[in-house]
Design a protein around this motif. Structure first.
Motif, PDB file in Angstrom:
ATOM      1  N   PHE A   1       0.800  -1.080   0.081  1.00 20.30           N
ATOM      2  CA  PHE A   1       0.138   0.078   0.048  1.00 20.30           C
ATOM      3  C   PHE A   1       0.768   1.376   0.070  1.00 20.30           C
ATOM      4  O   PHE A   1       0.761   2.252  -0.767  1.00 20.30           O
ATOM      5  N   THR A   2       1.858   1.210   0.772  1.00 25.26           N
ATOM      6  CA  THR A   2       2.735   2.417   0.928  1.00 25.26           C
ATOM      7  C   THR A   2       3.613   2.665  -0.348  1.00 25.26           C
ATOM      8  O   THR A   2       3.739   3.663  -0.940  1.00 25.26           O
ATOM      9  N   PHE A   3       4.014   1.437  -0.890  1.00 24.43           N
ATOM     10  CA  PHE A   3       4.712   1.628  -2.125  1.00 24.43           C
ATOM     11  C   PHE A   3       3.932   2.142  -3.073  1.00 24.43           C
ATOM     12  O   PHE A   3       4.444   2.763  -4.170  1.00 24.43           O
ATOM     13  N   LEU A   4       2.609   1.752  -3.377  1.00 28.71           N
ATOM     14  CA  LEU A   4       1.827   2.159  -4.422  1.00 28.71           C
ATOM     15  C   LEU A   4       1.280   3.830  -4.375  1.00 28.71           C
ATOM     16  O   LEU A   4       1.284   4.342  -5.328  1.00 28.71           O
ATOM     17  N   ILE A   5       1.219   3.807  -3.053  1.00 27.20           N
ATOM     18  CA  ILE A   5       0.944   5.374  -3.110  1.00 27.20           C
ATOM     19  C   ILE A   5       2.319   6.399  -3.297  1.00 27.20           C
ATOM     20  O   ILE A   5       2.346   7.494  -4.029  1.00 27.20           O
ATOM     21  N   ALA A   6       3.410   5.859  -3.031  1.00 24.09           N
ATOM     22  CA  ALA A   6       4.617   6.699  -3.503  1.00 24.09           C
ATOM     23  C   ALA A   6       4.658   6.568  -4.931  1.00 24.09           C
ATOM     24  O   ALA A   6       5.170   7.659  -5.685  1.00 24.09           O
ATOM     25  N   VAL A   7       4.361   5.531  -5.679  1.00 18.24           N
ATOM     26  CA  VAL A   7       4.300   5.459  -7.158  1.00 18.24           C
ATOM     27  C   VAL A   7       3.440   6.577  -7.580  1.00 18.24           C
ATOM     28  O   VAL A   7       3.639   7.132  -8.835  1.00 18.24           O
ATOM     29  N   ASN A   8       2.016   6.571  -6.941  1.00 15.84           N
ATOM     30  CA  ASN A   8       1.199   7.639  -7.429  1.00 15.84           C
ATOM     31  C   ASN A   8       1.708   8.969  -7.377  1.00 15.84           C
ATOM     32  O   ASN A   8       1.511   9.925  -8.414  1.00 15.84           O
ATOM     33  N   VAL A   9       2.449   9.321  -6.489  1.00 18.01           N
ATOM     34  CA  VAL A   9       3.101  10.751  -6.521  1.00 18.01           C
ATOM     35  C   VAL A   9       4.222  10.871  -7.547  1.00 18.01           C
ATOM     36  O   VAL A   9       4.132  12.041  -8.063  1.00 18.01           O
ATOM     37  N   ALA A  10       4.970   9.971  -7.915  1.00 15.51           N
ATOM     38  CA  ALA A  10       5.981  10.094  -8.766  1.00 15.51           C
ATOM     39  C   ALA A  10       5.043  10.198 -10.297  1.00 15.51           C
ATOM     40  O   ALA A  10       5.558  11.127 -10.973  1.00 15.51           O
TER      41      ALA A  10
END
Length: 444
Positions: A94-103
């Motif tokens: 979940f945390t990893f995918l949110i970081a991907v969203n920002v990028a």
């Protein structure tokens, strides 16, 4: 905690609605963001500016496509792991995918500014409408990252048993959007760019609330040190590709509609298309909201292997969608003229075009809900391939075929008939695939 035990409750009509009603309300308010912009723009600036809002829609759909893919695909992957009792791994993902969203949001924002000028020049628009388009989109792109986070956090709040909070954020964002539209356009006279800023700030409410909620360790889902798992990103993208395809092809179809109407009726025709799309958007938001609401249940029970609960959710869902379909179609047909008059006054050429078009397009409301639910159901069951076939066929293959064939037979009325025809063909395909996979998943 309530959020930790919500999936252990019996699958009753009332418990399903506890998931679905807040998300229906949420997506309805989200659809209001664009509708409110159109309402203020058309009444305070004019129908040419309203045309510009629609002409920017394909670019906005790009942002929506990326966020929808990561949100729906990621939610299905993560909630399946939760159902399999792999909670720590799910939270890392979940945390990893949110970081991907920002990028991704930063990259899409930059791309939008690079491509904007050349894209509008290809339409051969009047100087006035082209200027409106660039002003609106340039402001909207500033909020790309909050928009991606909003779409993701809305679904993850639901998955965490916080559907009411997701709804409250959507209401707050909608109210803020309306208030700022009035302030920027009606009081300060900032022009169409102010409408875009109002929309972006409205979206940001959920983004900010989500950051606060998911920083708390007590939340069912919460941030923790991410693990870089390329397979998770690939699975989320593949699983959510149908929703991304749906959003992308919506942009392509919008371009085709705009192109056809520019040739057939000029910029007034584009304004009429915009009004009808608002009506369809509102109805679609009901079905999308319901599908979003029950998706975590479908994913969890599929991961848990509980076919009894899965059957109950699907059975209730089909009945609810049938009821909504009849009610929305009847309301749209009966109240066409007053709905159109909100955006374009009687006597305006746009009004006459939109009234005729909406009465014809209303037939599509009988089919749209089942098609949206079918695609969303297969996404929730981690079958992104089937979901993609449904979404792509419905929004692209069938729509473009109808859009280019029917106007040759029926003139401008053929443009309006394209949507009902495409949705009906998609319903037939949805029904066939629903029956084909019923034994694999055990949903009926």
């Amino acid at each position: 905690m309530e959020s930790q035990n919500v999936y252990l409750k019996p699958v009753t009509f009332n418990n399903i609605l506890k998931f679905a009603v807040p998300t229906i309300a949420m997506t309805v308010f989200m659809s209001f963001y664009s509708m409110v912009d159109g309402l203020f723009v058309s009444n305070l600036i004019g129908t040419k500016a309203l045309s510009a809002v629609n002409l920017t829609a394909p670019f906005i759909q790009l942002v929506t496509a990326v966020s929808t893919m990561l949100a729906t695909g990621g939610s299905a992957v993560i909630m399946k792991k939760m159902g399999e009792k792999r909670e720590a791994e799910a939270r890392e993902d979940f945390t990893f995918l949110i970081a991907v969203n920002v990028a991704v949001g930063i990259a899409v924002c930059i791309l939008g500014y690079v491509l904007m000028d050349g894209a509008f020049a290809a339409f051969g628009l009047s100087f006035e409408v082209a200027a409106y388009c660039e002003e609106y989109l340039s402001r909207y792109l500033l909020f790309t990252v909050p928009i991606l986070l909003m779409n993701n956090f809305s679904l993850y709040m639901i998955a965490s048993g916080k559907a009411s909070l997701s709804f409250a954020c959507s209401v707050a964002g909608g109210v803020l959007n309306m208030a700022l539209d009035y302030l920027f356009l009606g009081v300060l006279g900032t022009g169409i760019g102010g409408a875009a800023v109002a929309t972006g700030l409205g979206y940001s409410v959920t983004a900010v609330a989500g950051l606060v909620v998911f920083c708390r360790k007590s939340s069912f889902l919460h941030f923790q040190r991410p693990s870089f798992r390329p397979g998770v990103l690939i699975a989320a993208a593949a699983n959510g590709c149908s929703e991304m395809a749906g959003a992308l092809v919506t942009g392509i179809v919008t371009l085709a509609f705009n192109w056809m109407m520019l040739k057939a009726a000029g910029e007034e025709g584009v304004a009429a298309v915009t009004i009808i799309m608002y009506v369809l958007m509102f109805a679609s938001s009901l079905y999308t909201g319901y599908s979003y609401g029950v998706a975590p249940m479908l994913s969890y029970y599929w991961g848990e292997g509980d076919s009894g609960k899965l059957k109950r959710v699907v059975s209730v869902s089909l009945k609810v969608i049938a009821a909504i379909s009849v009610l929305t179609a009847a309301a749209s047909f009966l109240f066409t003229e007053p709905m159109v008059a909100v955006f374009a006054r009687p006597g305006n050429p746009v009004h006459a075009l939109a009234v005729t078009g909406n009465k014809i397009c209303t037939a599509a409301l009988l089919f749209i809900g089942f098609n949206i639910f079918g695609s969303g159901m297969f996404t929730a069951l981690s079958n992104g391939a089937v979901s993609a076939v449904l979404a792509f066929s419905r929004s692209f293959v069938f729509m473009l075929a109808a859009l280019f064939l029917l106007p040759l037979l029926f003139g401008i009325n053929g443009v309006w008939l394209a949507t009902p025809a495409a949705e009906f063909m998609a319903l037939v395909l949805s029904g066939c695939l629903f029956l084909k996979y019923r034994e694999r998943y055990g949903y009926c």
